[in-house]
Design an enzyme around this catalytic site. Structure first.
Site, PDB file in Angstrom:
ATOM      1  CE  LYS A 179      -2.169   3.107   2.354  1.00 57.08           C
ATOM      2  NZ  LYS A 179      -2.577   4.529   3.139  1.00 57.08           N
ATOM      3  CD  GLU A 182      -2.103   7.813   1.209  1.00 55.78           C
ATOM      4  OE1 GLU A 182      -2.962   7.514   1.010  1.00 55.78           O
ATOM      5  OE2 GLU A 182      -1.020   7.537   1.282  1.00 55.78           O
ATOM      6  CD  GLU A 260       9.397   1.895  13.552  1.00 54.90           C
ATOM      7  OE1 GLU A 260       9.547   2.720  13.808  1.00 54.90           O
ATOM      8  OE2 GLU A 260       9.751   2.658  12.224  1.00 54.90           O
ATOM      9  CB  CYS A 297      10.827   5.632  14.005  1.00 54.25           C
ATOM     10  SG  CYS A 297      12.480   4.475  13.279  1.00 54.25           S
TER      11      CYS A 297
END
Length: 501
Positions: A179, A182, A260, A297
């Protein structure tokens, strides 16, 4: 290839509805919007391709991974051109990220050729054992089936279409449905083209890989709830990840969700280290905080120090370095807006002192620096929440016991860092057992931004850093997410998997 289309099992497919990207400059591009029907087509094709792909040899899959890497490299200029336009990231960053991406693909090619990941075991038959004979037992890891992968906003290459999740799943023998994010659909499409060409060149079914663009929340939820998807890889926010995790758990047949979800990655500043090099450490912390506009992250958002002049020197050095840091473009306006809301919330929290306040507008972000006493931090759980951007919070403890209390009340983290000198060894030794229960990676005298792709790397941790503390999304151990052990009892050699014969 039409860049605005989906790739469904080797065929570029449009859609009636469209969405647009938000480039840093120039007009936006239109892309076909995803839908549950497209997800179903991709998942169905993945299931149809699974048996043939799972039976390929390790050498054949290694060749596929290396071919994908070469085809991505061949598109390097085009990927960088559209990637910089869509994300605002500098060309050097995207070139480096492409190197990491193809490096991961080649690392997994080497890893599966070596074969150790199969964890093969054999207990020979003992027909004469008393009181009961033992049967012949073989065990080996086998691929789980079609895998869903969610592209990440902050890594358009290394954690997206051909990133570590896809590379490790293909290495395991699992078809992948991605997926796309965007924030960078054009970048995603070019990388998907490279994968599709490699799949076709290998003579494999097109269902081995598909890309469905986003543009609608129904795409993600329909993907993780599709009955043919057997596991999910996700890198993103806690809110989105938890929502998808809950869908996976609520399925009639639950599946593993390997999410994650980020963390604040605390840095603990030991007394002797600060006394010797407070200014140096402060400047280095500021550099890590502002790397990539803080959109990692592993961004070290919290530093913990003991009250005193050395902590003041550290704060002054960090503040001065942050004040000189350039304003950077964030990946999307939504991320920039969330960053502004997060730093505004910090500034308004009782007990929090603002050391450096920046002005942020639209998609641009500049650093902020705050300070709070550990007693206030311990009483306000919201202060341990991630602010995704170049914001730092200095927590001041009155003594080492309070510093250890801060460590003990942290939620799960991806990383935890100790800045120390030799004289700090005893204190650090007391801190390590606490931190290793909190984080997937412990560092000494470094900063966590920059995750080495290597056998021993762990990029994960206790919740909410990730949804499964027993696994990692970086390093060769990542392949274990897409495998399950199968035991073969009294199985004739002719019926055993090739790798067990």
């Amino acid at each position: 290839m039409t860049i605005g289309q989906h790739l469904i099992a080797g065929t570029w497919t449009g859609a009636d509805d469209t969405f647009t990207n938000a480039p840093i400059s120039g007009p936006p591009d239109a892309f076909a919007k995803g839908s549950p029907a497209l997800v179903d087509a991709a998942a169905t094709a993945a299931e149809a391709a699974f048996s043939a792909f799972a039976e390929t040899t390790r050498g054949e899959r290694a060749e596929l991974l290396r071919d994908i890497a070469s085809r991505i490299d061949a598109r390097g200029e085009a990927i960088t051109a559209i990637g910089t336009r869509e994300t605002g990231l500098p060309a050097a960053r995207l070139d480096g990220e492409r190197g990491r991406t193809v490096g991961q693909l080649r690392l997994f090619a080497d890893h599966i050729e070596a074969g150790g990941y199969l964890d093969r075991r054999h207990d020979p038959a003992l027909p004469d054992r008393a009181p009961l004979p033992r049967p012949s037992l073989h065990m080996m890891q086998r691929p789980v089936g079609p895998v869903a992968v969610f592209g990440a906003s902050n890594f358009p290459l290394a954690f997206s279409v051909a990133g570590g999740d896809t590379a490790s799943a293909l290495a395991a023998g699992c078809p992948v449905v991605v997926k796309g994010h965007e924030a960078h659909p054009g970048t995603s499409a070019i990388v998907a083209e490279a994968i599709a060409e490699a799949v076709a060149a290998a003579g494999l079914p097109g269902g081995v890989f598909s890309l469905v663009h986003g543009g609608d929340h129904a795409v993600g939820s329909s993907l993780v709830s599709h009955p043919l998807i057997r596991a999910v890889g996700f890198t993103g926010s806690l809110g989105a990840g938890r929502a998808l995790f809950d869908i996976c758990a609520a399925r009639p047949e639950p599946i593993p969700f390997f999410g994650e979800l980020g963390s604040v990655n605390p840095v603990f500043l030991m007394s002797s280290a600060l006394a010797a090099r407070a200014q140096e450490i402060g400047q280095a912390w500021a550099a890590s905080l502002t790397m990539g506009a803080g959109q990692f992250c592993t961004n070290p958002g919290i530093a913990v120090a003991l009250r005193g002049s050395d902590a003041d020197t550290f704060a002054a050095a960090a503040g001065a370095a942050l004040a000189e840091a350039p304003v950077q473009s964030m990946l999307t306006e939504g991320i920039a807006s969330s960053y502004q809301a997060g730093r505004d919330s910090l500034a308004a929290t009782g007990g929090v002192e603002t050391l450096l306040a920046s002005q942020n507008a639209a998609r641009a972000a500049a650093p902020d620096l705050f300070r709070v006493a550990a007693r206030d931090w311990l009483s306000r759980a919201e202060l341990s929440h991630e602010v995704f951007g170049p914001s730092g919070l200095l927590v001041i403890a009155e003594d080492f016991e309070e510093m250890r209390d801060v460590a003990g009340t942290l939620p799960g983290q991806l990383t935890a860092t100790i800045q120390m000198d030799e004289a700090d060894t005893d204190a650090a030794r007391a801190l390590v057992p606490v931190l290793e229960r909190k984080a997937g990676r412990l560092l000494v005298n470094g900063f966590p931004t920059g995750v080495e792709v290597a056998d021993a790397m762990v990029h994960g941790g206790p919740y909410p850093a990730s949804t499964n503390f027993g696994h990692t999304s970086v390093g060769t151990l990542a392949i274990r997410r897409w495998l399950r052990p199968v035991c073969y009892q009294n199985m004739p050699d002719a019926l055993l998997p090739v790798d067990l014969r």
